[in-house]
Write a protein that holds these residues in place. Structure first.
Motif, mmCIF file in Angstrom:
data_model
loop_
_atom_site.group_PDB
_atom_site.id
_atom_site.type_symbol
_atom_site.label_atom_id
_atom_site.label_comp_id
_atom_site.label_asym_id
_atom_site.label_seq_id
_atom_site.Cartn_x
_atom_site.Cartn_y
_atom_site.Cartn_z
ATOM 1 N N GLU A 244 0.782 -1.288 -0.373
ATOM 2 C CA GLU A 244 0.190 -0.038 -0.218
ATOM 3 C C GLU A 244 0.538 1.423 -0.089
ATOM 4 O O GLU A 244 0.372 1.780 -0.933
ATOM 5 N N ARG A 248 1.092 4.235 -2.516
ATOM 6 C CA ARG A 248 0.967 5.318 -2.686
ATOM 7 C C ARG A 248 2.532 6.130 -3.289
ATOM 8 O O ARG A 248 1.620 7.083 -4.079
ATOM 9 N N MET A 251 1.567 6.635 -6.916
ATOM 10 C CA MET A 251 0.105 7.861 -7.539
ATOM 11 C C MET A 251 0.846 9.076 -7.482
ATOM 12 O O MET A 251 0.612 9.605 -7.887
ATOM 13 N N ILE A 306 -10.060 -1.232 -5.344
ATOM 14 C CA ILE A 306 -8.883 -0.632 -4.509
ATOM 15 C C ILE A 306 -9.146 0.282 -5.420
ATOM 16 O O ILE A 306 -8.144 1.867 -4.899
ATOM 17 N N LYS A 309 -10.680 3.048 -6.843
ATOM 18 C CA LYS A 309 -10.972 3.682 -5.908
ATOM 19 C C LYS A 309 -10.730 5.308 -6.123
ATOM 20 O O LYS A 309 -10.571 5.843 -5.792
ATOM 21 N N THR A 310 -8.956 3.850 -5.323
ATOM 22 C CA THR A 310 -7.316 5.528 -4.762
ATOM 23 C C THR A 310 -7.221 6.510 -6.150
ATOM 24 O O THR A 310 -7.108 7.949 -5.641
ATOM 25 N N ARG A 313 -10.017 9.386 -5.995
ATOM 26 C CA ARG A 313 -10.204 10.139 -5.301
ATOM 27 C C ARG A 313 -9.156 11.545 -5.944
ATOM 28 O O ARG A 313 -8.686 12.382 -5.080
ATOM 29 N N ASN A 314 -8.491 11.012 -6.736
ATOM 30 C CA ASN A 314 -7.301 11.702 -7.628
ATOM 31 C C ASN A 314 -7.583 12.550 -8.903
ATOM 32 O O ASN A 314 -6.497 13.100 -9.187
ATOM 33 N N ASP A 489 -3.971 15.766 -0.295
ATOM 34 C CA ASP A 489 -5.467 15.620 -0.398
ATOM 35 C C ASP A 489 -6.138 16.433 -0.738
ATOM 36 O O ASP A 489 -7.235 15.869 -1.076
#
Length: 590
Positions: A244, A248, A251, A306, A309-310, A313-314, A489
């Motif tokens: 994870e 990140r 990402m 997942i 979804k991640t 968000r961006n 974020d």
């Protein structure tokens, strides 16, 4: 015009496409690349331990030579790193000494056994037992990949810390092992059928480097990749949460670099305890082959949800990466070579190769279409010009062109100001959130120790590297990013929308440029009249037709160049938050 059109063709082939293979230590990145290029032991591999010590680029060559360029850090860069290495070595040994052991290994490799007892000043005065001249790069050329691999591996292989740290490298090996000084490696293999021309595979080790220059190279390589494959082993996907953190990081690179696509590649997909799987699924009769494929399909489905979804968000909801079907691949390099349990198709190595081919073709096609549009636009503009006017009546036209351009630049400035409005509010909200959460977020770093007594060495190394440190034990630790994360974020969605490459709303920078460029073209065509060009008897355009054509081509070139600069600067703009925080924190790290 002819020169411009002729310059378009080589551009399609010259611009490289970087595919970055990025993941945590021991995830099997080098093994994966070896399978993709169909050369089993070309890059060094070593089970679950870190093996690749620097960024390695692999591309297809046109000459008959197999070549590797070993780029080294400069002497000044080594001295800067040496000072920090000595500071780590001087600490007392305890149970959590990976950072200290690595420092010992590097110093011993370069200066010989016993060098770790000396001060920084003494080491600077010492002559290393290795003959080191710090050239820009070392060139290795061989007739086949086996010989090249044999000569190249000592430069990029990371020795085992626990086996070799205190002993130092022996005299015979030390003459070759310069890995502490290697910045990055570029490998060229001729006749590489598995890789399209212009595609460069980039093996990006771990999550950064202790050396400042190599860490910068690490970041630059991630940011210039058109595609990022986040690689994680099956056991980690199913077990700990290390993947994870790597996801990140991937990402983050996707948001701030040149990246157009990102995927999760799960390696070692043939690893399975069949008895445990039967017990968990209550399928006592299932064979191992079917169980592996079934488990892999389940992992794909779960991780795709997942990942989307991640990403969601961006990124804007209509982003291309969110629309594609294959976001997760489950691959097995071992079965690709051995074939005991899975067929080659089932290992999904051919599927990744097919992806590379398809992506390369799509990028070339898009580039070619841009050139065709440019050529058509130019011809359309020529056709709109009149050449039967008296040249003397055109004397004021140049001033009119300049005035037109200034007017459109002002319009562009206004539209870009409007484009930035959405991010301003999110930025302020993010700053307020970061202030409230700063202690809570930094506590997450200190809790990584899990009660270990030697964690102060990791924190010391973190401070020596100004808040960003790649640890062998804990992966990449970034205090500056930790403090900035609440801001990211809040702004990620509007930032991603503003810099998106696809055509969309007027809120993108690309759309702002396109509107102004089209406006200039339309006004030029309107000013020049509606009927086609008539050539003089000698088949040359009159001077003012050439002047206006040159102006049009220059405007088009300027805007295309601006689009590239914006995309290149995107990463610097995105990372300016962490750099600003790092600058404020410098006296406290010291």
């Amino acid at each position: 015009l002819r020169d411009r059109l002729e310059s378009l063709k080589p551009d399609v082939c010259l611009e490289p496409i970087y595919i970055g293979v990025f993941g945590s230590t021991g995830a099997g990145k080098s093994t994966l690349l070896n399978a993709i290029i169909h050369k089993q032991f070309f890059l060094p591999v070593s089970g679950n331990e870190s093996c690749t010590s620097c960024v390695v680029q692999i591309n297809k060559g046109v000459s008959g030579k197999h070549e590797a360029k070993i780029h080294l850090i400069t002497y000044e860069e080594w001295k800067e790193e040496l000072k920090d290495l000595v500071a780590l070595v001087e600490q007392e040994e305890d149970e959590d000494s990976n950072e200290r052991y690595e420092a010992i290994l590097k110093i011993s490799t370069i200066y010989g056994e016993g060098a770790t007892t000396k001060s920084y000043e003494e080491l600077c005065r010492m002559k290393p037992p290795i003959s080191i001249s710090f050239p820009e790069y070392i060139s290795l050329k061989e007739k086949n990949e086996e010989e090249l691999s044999k000569k190249m591996c000592p430069y990029i292989r990371t020795p085992s810390i626990h086996r070799e740290a205190e002993a130092g490298a022996n005299e015979e090996n030390r003459a070759k092992v310069l890995w502490p000084l290697v910045r990055n490696v570029e490998v060229t293999i001729p006749s590489l059928q598995e890789l399209p021309e212009g595609v460069i595979l980039v093996d990006i080790p771990g999550t950064g480097d202790f050396n400042k220059k190599r860490d910068t190279i690490w970041k630059q390589n991630i940011n210039k990749c058109s595609v990022i494959w986040v690689v994680s082993a099956m056991e980690r996907i199913l077990g700990d949460r290390t993947h994870e953190m790597v996801l990140r990081e991937g990402m983050k690179a996707f948001q701030c670099g040149m990246c157009k696509d990102i995927s999760l590649v799960v390696t070692k997909a043939d690893d399975m305890d069949i008895n445990e799987y039967r017990r968990e699924t209550n399928k006592n009769q299932i064979n191992k082959h079917d169980a592996i494929l079934e488990r892999n399909q389940t992992v794909k489905q779960k991780k795709t949800v997942i990942l989307k979804k991640t990403l969601g968000r961006n990124l804007p909801s209509d982003s291309e990466v969110l629309q594609k079907n294959d976001l997760v691949y489950t691959v097995s390099a071992r079965e690709y070579w051995e074939g005991n349990m899975l067929s080659r198709e089932e290992t999904e190595i051919p599927k990744l190769r097919e992806y590379i081919q398809d992506f390369s073709r799509a990028q070339r096609r898009n580039k070619l279409m841009d050139h065709v549009k440019e050529a058509l636009g130019t011809f359309s503009f020529i056709q709109s010009l009149k050449s039967n006017e008296d040249p003397q009546s055109q004397e004021g036209k140049e001033d009119e062109l300049k005035a037109l351009f200034r007017q459109k630049i002002e319009e562009l400035d206004n539209s870009i100001q409007t484009c930035f409005v959405p991010i301003e509010q999110h930025l302020q909200e993010g700053v307020d959130q970061a202030k409230r959460l700063c202690n809570k977020n930094t506590d997450k770093i200190f809790k990584l120790s899990r009660g270990g007594q030697g964690f102060h060495k990791t924190i010391r190394a973190l401070c020596l590297k100004h808040g960003s440190f790649s640890s062998r034990t804990f992966g990449r630790i970034d205090m500056n990013m930790c403090l900035a994360q609440p801001i990211y974020d809040k702004i990620d969605m509007s930032f991603g929308n503003m810099f998106r490459l696809q055509m969309g709303t007027r809120t993108t920078l690309k759309s702002c440029l396109d509107v102004v460029k089209e406006g200039i073209k339309n006004q030029l065509e309107e000013a020049m009249g509606d009927y086609p060009v008539t050539l003089r008897a000698d088949h040359f355009f009159t001077w003012w037709v050439v002047k206006h054509l040159k102006f049009f081509l220059q405007v088009d070139f300027i805007f295309r160049k601006t689009e590239k600069v914006i995309l290149q600067e995107k990463g610097n703009i995105y990372q300016s938050l962490t750099i600003s925080i790092q600058n404020d924190m410098l006296p406290h790290y010291e």
